[in-house]
Scaffold this motif. Structure first.
Motif, PDB file in Angstrom:
ATOM      1  N   HIS A 121      -2.987  -4.291  46.853  1.00 37.40           N
ATOM      2  CA  HIS A 121      -3.387  -5.227  47.891  1.00 37.40           C
ATOM      3  C   HIS A 121      -4.846  -5.646  47.694  1.00 37.40           C
ATOM      4  O   HIS A 121      -5.670  -4.879  47.197  1.00 37.40           O
ATOM      5  N   LYS A 175      -3.682 -11.709  53.813  1.00 34.28           N
ATOM      6  CA  LYS A 175      -2.367 -11.087  53.672  1.00 34.28           C
ATOM      7  C   LYS A 175      -1.272 -12.149  53.577  1.00 34.28           C
ATOM      8  O   LYS A 175      -1.410 -13.261  54.062  1.00 34.28           O
ATOM      9  N   LYS A 199      -1.606 -11.436  45.947  1.00 35.10           N
ATOM     10  CA  LYS A 199      -2.839 -11.074  46.638  1.00 35.10           C
ATOM     11  C   LYS A 199      -3.694 -12.330  46.711  1.00 35.10           C
ATOM     12  O   LYS A 199      -3.602 -13.220  45.858  1.00 35.10           O
TER      13      LYS A 199
END
Length: 256
Positions: free
Chosen positions: A184, A195, A200
């Motif tokens: 992430h 998000k 990513k």
């Protein structure tokens, strides 16, 4: 008769063989370019980067107009640059670029480049110091007190044996979840993690740029308008998601 014909044709063949090559022949040109000489013939034609269409052609003018509520009367100009393109109207601008190789060799190379550019991660380096060898490492451990003298038994082998199945749940029909291929995004410096965009993504409010990693592509959408940063971020994200849909449908390549 055939022998006589061959004898008459022989001098003509000799003259053709002995005649020097023309000075205009490219093969005899000694002033060849050293740059071209180092390139393999056809390498540019086979490069996947050459198959990319212009980013503005992939995105499409209609998506920019609908995102910013631009009517048909608003003049929208496209400007193509070396590493991307931009839409301009009434002092506003949207830049669309693909970073690095298009596409990257793999998603792992793309993620490494993305992290290096937008996550503040340095290049891979040897950080573990080499320990100085001592007498014990050179001669091996002493058998006393280390259980090395214990004979091998079925119980000992069972304890020492480990497999990847040890990490799996023991209840029936359920296996461990497959780990994510990418990590992430994290907020670092001017880059704010975003998000649910691509694999990513990060947002840079100082430049109005959204940078997205998707498979083996790095997409950058920069919004230069007089809007508030929150609205710029929303518009950049919307355009990036359109590009992701186009890439997933293989619409980023030119017609060959």
């Amino acid at each position: 008769m055939k022998i006589k014909s061959l004898i008459l044709a022989f001098p003509v063949l000799c003259l053709a063989c002995s005649s020097p090559s023309s000075t205009t022949d490219p093969a005899s040109n000694v002033d060849a370019s050293p740059i071209v000489a180092k390139q393999v013939v056809g390498v540019n034609a086979l490069s996947v980067d050459r198959n990319y269409d212009e980013p503005c052609n992939i995105l499409g003018e209609e998506y920019v107009r609908s995102t910013f509520n631009l009517g048909e009367g608003t003049k929208l100009e496209e400007v193509h640059e070396h590493n991307g393109c931009e839409f301009e109207w009434a002092g506003n601008k949207v830049l669309v670029t693909f970073a690095g190789t298009r596409p990257f060799e793999s998603m792992y190379v793309a993620e490494y480049t993305f992290d290096k550019m937008y996550q503040g991660k340095p290049a891979l380096a040897m950080t573990k110091s080499v320990e100085v060898a001592n007498d014990s490492t050179e001669s091996g451990p002493q058998p006393e007190g280390t259980n090395a003298e214990t004979p091998a038994t079925a119980e000992n082998e069972k304890v020492a044996h480990h497999t990847t199945d040890d990490n799996q749940p023991q209840h029936g029909g359920i296996t461990a979840a497959t780990p994510a291929l990418t990590k992430h995004a994290v907020s670092s410096g001017n880059f704010e993690a975003v998000k649910n965009v691509g694999d990513k993504a990060v947002w840079d409010a100082s430049t109005g740029a959204m940078h997205v990693l998707y498979n083996n592509h790095i997409i950058s959408v920069t919004v230069e308008t007089k809007e508030k940063p929150e609205l710029k971020k929303e518009h950049a994200q919307s355009l990036a998601e359109v590009l992701i849909e186009k890439i997933s449908a293989n619409e980023y390549t030119t017609a060959l």
